[in-house]
Design an enzyme around this catalytic site. Structure first.
Site, PDB file in Angstrom:
ATOM      1  N   ASP A 236       0.845  -1.193   0.000  1.00 37.56           N
ATOM      2  CA  ASP A 236       0.000   0.000   0.000  1.00 37.56           C
ATOM      3  C   ASP A 236       0.879   1.240   0.000  1.00 37.56           C
ATOM      4  O   ASP A 236       2.077   1.181   0.287  1.00 37.56           O
ATOM      5  CB  ASP A 236      -0.928   0.005   1.215  1.00 37.56           C
ATOM      6  CG  ASP A 236      -2.151   0.911   1.025  1.00 37.56           C
ATOM      7  OD1 ASP A 236      -2.281   1.544  -0.043  1.00 37.56           O
ATOM      8  OD2 ASP A 236      -2.966   0.992   1.963  1.00 37.56           O
ATOM      9  N   LYS A 237       0.250   2.334  -0.319  1.00 37.04           N
ATOM     10  CA  LYS A 237       0.867   3.657  -0.280  1.00 37.04           C
ATOM     11  C   LYS A 237      -0.116   4.590   0.396  1.00 37.04           C
ATOM     12  O   LYS A 237      -1.334   4.414   0.298  1.00 37.04           O
ATOM     13  CB  LYS A 237       1.178   4.140  -1.699  1.00 37.04           C
ATOM     14  CG  LYS A 237       1.370   5.641  -1.854  1.00 37.04           C
ATOM     15  CD  LYS A 237       0.064   6.344  -2.235  1.00 37.04           C
ATOM     16  CE  LYS A 237       0.255   7.868  -2.283  1.00 37.04           C
ATOM     17  NZ  LYS A 237      -1.067   8.547  -2.427  1.00 37.04           N
ATOM     18  N   HIS A 238       0.413   5.565   1.105  1.00 30.63           N
ATOM     19  CA  HIS A 238      -0.460   6.565   1.703  1.00 30.63           C
ATOM     20  C   HIS A 238       0.177   7.931   1.582  1.00 30.63           C
ATOM     21  O   HIS A 238       1.384   8.087   1.740  1.00 30.63           O
ATOM     22  CB  HIS A 238      -0.745   6.259   3.169  1.00 30.63           C
ATOM     23  CG  HIS A 238      -1.759   7.170   3.773  1.00 30.63           C
ATOM     24  ND1 HIS A 238      -3.112   6.974   3.616  1.00 30.63           N
ATOM     25  CD2 HIS A 238      -1.633   8.306   4.499  1.00 30.63           C
ATOM     26  CE1 HIS A 238      -3.779   7.931   4.233  1.00 30.63           C
ATOM     27  NE2 HIS A 238      -2.899   8.762   4.777  1.00 30.63           N
ATOM     28  N   SER A 239      -0.654   8.934   1.302  1.00 29.86           N
ATOM     29  CA  SER A 239      -0.200  10.321   1.248  1.00 29.86           C
ATOM     30  C   SER A 239      -0.739  11.061   2.463  1.00 29.86           C
ATOM     31  O   SER A 239      -1.853  10.791   2.925  1.00 29.86           O
ATOM     32  CB  SER A 239      -0.712  10.999  -0.030  1.00 29.86           C
ATOM     33  OG  SER A 239      -0.522  12.399   0.040  1.00 29.86           O
TER      34      SER A 239
ATOM     35  N   THR B 229      -9.572  10.815  -1.178  1.00 25.21           N
ATOM     36  CA  THR B 229      -9.668   9.841  -2.265  1.00 25.21           C
ATOM     37  C   THR B 229     -11.077   9.246  -2.354  1.00 25.21           C
ATOM     38  O   THR B 229     -11.606   9.042  -3.456  1.00 25.21           O
ATOM     39  CB  THR B 229      -8.632   8.726  -2.070  1.00 25.21           C
ATOM     40  OG1 THR B 229      -7.316   9.304  -2.112  1.00 25.21           O
ATOM     41  CG2 THR B 229      -8.733   7.673  -3.152  1.00 25.21           C
TER      42      THR B 229
ATOM     43  N   ARG C 254     -11.043  15.295  14.465  1.00 27.30           N
ATOM     44  CA  ARG C 254      -9.885  16.124  14.096  1.00 27.30           C
ATOM     45  C   ARG C 254     -10.242  17.127  13.014  1.00 27.30           C
ATOM     46  O   ARG C 254      -9.779  18.269  13.030  1.00 27.30           O
ATOM     47  CB  ARG C 254      -8.733  15.241  13.601  1.00 27.30           C
ATOM     48  CG  ARG C 254      -8.024  14.466  14.690  1.00 27.30           C
ATOM     49  CD  ARG C 254      -7.112  13.411  14.080  1.00 27.30           C
ATOM     50  NE  ARG C 254      -6.166  14.020  13.150  1.00 27.30           N
ATOM     51  CZ  ARG C 254      -5.742  13.427  12.031  1.00 27.30           C
ATOM     52  NH1 ARG C 254      -6.201  12.224  11.692  1.00 27.30           N
ATOM     53  NH2 ARG C 254      -4.877  14.027  11.248  1.00 27.30           N
TER      54      ARG C 254
ATOM     55  N   SER D 169      -3.325   7.792  12.989  1.00 30.23           N
ATOM     56  CA  SER D 169      -4.467   7.665  12.090  1.00 30.23           C
ATOM     57  C   SER D 169      -4.076   6.945  10.809  1.00 30.23           C
ATOM     58  O   SER D 169      -4.756   6.024  10.356  1.00 30.23           O
ATOM     59  CB  SER D 169      -5.025   9.057  11.766  1.00 30.23           C
ATOM     60  OG  SER D 169      -6.098   8.956  10.856  1.00 30.23           O
TER      61      SER D 169
ATOM     62  N   LYS E 239      -4.972   2.314  10.194  1.00 34.92           N
ATOM     63  CA  LYS E 239      -5.707   1.757   9.055  1.00 34.92           C
ATOM     64  C   LYS E 239      -4.810   0.850   8.213  1.00 34.92           C
ATOM     65  O   LYS E 239      -5.233  -0.204   7.762  1.00 34.92           O
ATOM     66  CB  LYS E 239      -6.280   2.883   8.188  1.00 34.92           C
ATOM     67  CG  LYS E 239      -7.322   3.731   8.872  1.00 34.92           C
ATOM     68  CD  LYS E 239      -7.975   4.711   7.915  1.00 34.92           C
ATOM     69  CE  LYS E 239      -7.073   5.842   7.483  1.00 34.92           C
ATOM     70  NZ  LYS E 239      -6.872   6.843   8.539  1.00 34.92           N
ATOM     71  N   LYS E 240      -3.576   1.314   7.996  1.00 34.74           N
ATOM     72  CA  LYS E 240      -2.677   0.547   7.147  1.00 34.74           C
ATOM     73  C   LYS E 240      -2.258  -0.767   7.810  1.00 34.74           C
ATOM     74  O   LYS E 240      -2.249  -1.822   7.166  1.00 34.74           O
ATOM     75  CB  LYS E 240      -1.441   1.393   6.806  1.00 34.74           C
ATOM     76  CG  LYS E 240      -1.765   2.643   6.000  1.00 34.74           C
ATOM     77  CD  LYS E 240      -2.544   2.324   4.737  1.00 34.74           C
ATOM     78  CE  LYS E 240      -2.966   3.561   3.987  1.00 34.74           C
ATOM     79  NZ  LYS E 240      -3.828   3.249   2.820  1.00 34.74           N
TER      80      LYS E 240
END
Length: 447
Positions: free
Chosen positions: A93-96, A133, A181, A196, A200-201
């Site tokens: 996975d990737k997260h920004s 997203t 938040r 946060s 999830k990841k």
């Protein structure tokens, strides 16, 4: 299941946990786990959740507290396991950390899936000035961002990628804290951002994770030093929890894509995947992240092999096909790539905004651009707000471009003239022009 076993649950007073953090003291693992459990089971009030978020924002946490918070939030619900599916590739996975015009996940995930990875992507909605997203995918008629874990797993197995929102049973404590938040000005907390993202990841049972940490006027962490601190925090917590993780720091001093807005960014995603339009800055970030994901997972043995594989996935149409299959599998139309104009909503007013004077675009308050989209109706001012998926900004000028009466800053997609005029005022006052062409910083920052 909470990481405090039911028959061994330690009871605290929530206000005392808040008080301890308010006073800058270090919370024990048991105190953190108790409070996260209370967030998840809603035994504490919204005001107490907000107070905890604000206390954490001002006082911060040690790395041990961050790990405890992250793991407790991960374990507040289901933790996925993929072993029974016997997948023939790594779970990635990737997260920004978020930005304006950041549609990277929508392109990157299908690229990696086309290269042999499996991408179970749990994404979020808009947070503050940053686009979400899930909100972008909601612009696609029929697309289901909320599905059962079984359907999620089926999509990952059959397609190779699924981008959905948190289910009620996946990191439920984060889901509640995330919404708080957004409306309490605590979005920028290093500790809460780290927990946060990673709760999830880590709940997705990943083999490896690549983080895209933004820096610049449109980032949650605006200056480079703060972004480096966040990257180090995420890397330390994730690797400490057993998930191989690396971080890239990328520029968000201007709108990343050429558009910002939900349906507009879906249209640009399709254009990128099909090869119709690939903006240079956007492509540089996508390619760097794709190569890192292929390398960290072992799907490529060298930078050269990684670059070759991701371009083959794009140019062959394999990545576009993965996106199309995901959309169809999750309820969207089966001909979206061929007929995007048939499905994506359009605003009734589409007009350009011109700079008050001629000159080179030397700086941009990217956060203000994101808030312009929010004000148009493309983002939330309150957690309960419904979005207008058609509105936004498109055809953005880039830093260094020469602006004049024939070259606009961007086009505004609005529902009425009042909305357009507010956006024009906000955007016109959020740029700086110069007589000479400015030096533009790099897209990728080393740390």
């Amino acid at each position: 299941m909470s990481n405090i076993e039911t028959n061994k649950r330690v009871h605290f007073l929530p206000q005392e946990v808040i008080r301890k953090k308010r006073d800058g003291l270090v919370l024990t693992q048991a105190e953190v786990a108790y409070f996260v459990d209370a967030i998840a089971n809603e035994s504490i009030s919204e005001g107490q959740v907000a107070a905890f978020a604000m206390a954490t924002y001002f006082q911060g946490m040690t790395i041990e507290e961050r790990i405890a918070l992250t793991c407790a939030m991960r374990d507040s619900g289901d933790v996925l396991n993929w072993q029974d599916l016997a997948l023939d590739g790594p779970i990635l996975d990737k997260h920004s950390t978020g930005g304006v015009g950041d549609l990277v996940s929508l392109v990157l995930g299908p690229i990696v899936a086309a290269c042999g990875g499996y991408v179970p992507m749990i994404s979020g909605r808009g947070l503050g000035h940053t686009g979400g997203t899930l909100d972008k995918l909601d612009a696609i008629p029929g697309y289901q961002t909320q599905v059962s874990n079984q359907r999620f797993r089926e999509c990952v197995k059959e397609v190779g990628i699924a981008i959905i929102g948190q289910s009620a049973n996946l990191a439920p404590a984060d889901k509640r804290l995330y919404a708080t938040r957004d409306i309490t000005a605590t979005v920028e907390s290093l500790d809460l951002v780290t927990a946060s993202i990673l709760s999830k990841k880590l709940a997705c049972g990943l083999d490896a994770l690549v983080m895209d940490v933004k820096a610049g006027s449109g980032a949650v962490m605006k200056d480079l030093d703060a972004s480096i601190e966040l990257a180090k925090s995420i890397s330390a917590v994730a690797n400490g929890a057993g998930v191989k993780t690396s971080c890239l720091i990328t520029d968000m001093s201007q709108v990343l894509a050429t558009s910002a807005g939900n349906a507009l960014e879906i249209a640009e995603t399709i254009a990128f995947l099909t090869g119709e339009k690939r903006a240079d800055r956007l492509a540089e970030v996508i390619y760097a992240l794709a190569d890192e994901m292929l390398l960290i997972s072992g799907l490529a043995a060298s930078e050269e092999e990684a670059a070759k594989k991701r371009m083959a996935a794009l140019d062959s149409g394999a990545a576009a096909q993965k996106f199309a299959q995901m959309v169809t599998f999750l309820g969207g139309p089966n001909d979206l790539l061929d007929n995007p104009d048939k499905y994506l909503p359009k605003a009734p007013i589409i007009k350009p905004i011109f700079a008050p004077d001629s000159g080179y675009l030397s700086s941009m308050d990217t956060r203000a651009m994101g808030m312009a989209v929010v004000d148009l109706g493309g983002g939330r001012k309150r957690a309960s707000d419904e979005l207008d998926y058609s509105v936004g900004l498109s055809q953005f000028a880039q830093l260094g471009d020469s602006l004049d009466a024939s070259k606009p800053i961007c086009f505004v997609h609005a529902n009425n003239e009042d909305d357009f005029n507010r956006a024009r005022s906000r955007i016109s006052s959020s740029i700086t022009l110069s007589n000479s062409k400015p030096n533009i910083g790099p897209m990728l920052h080393k740390f």
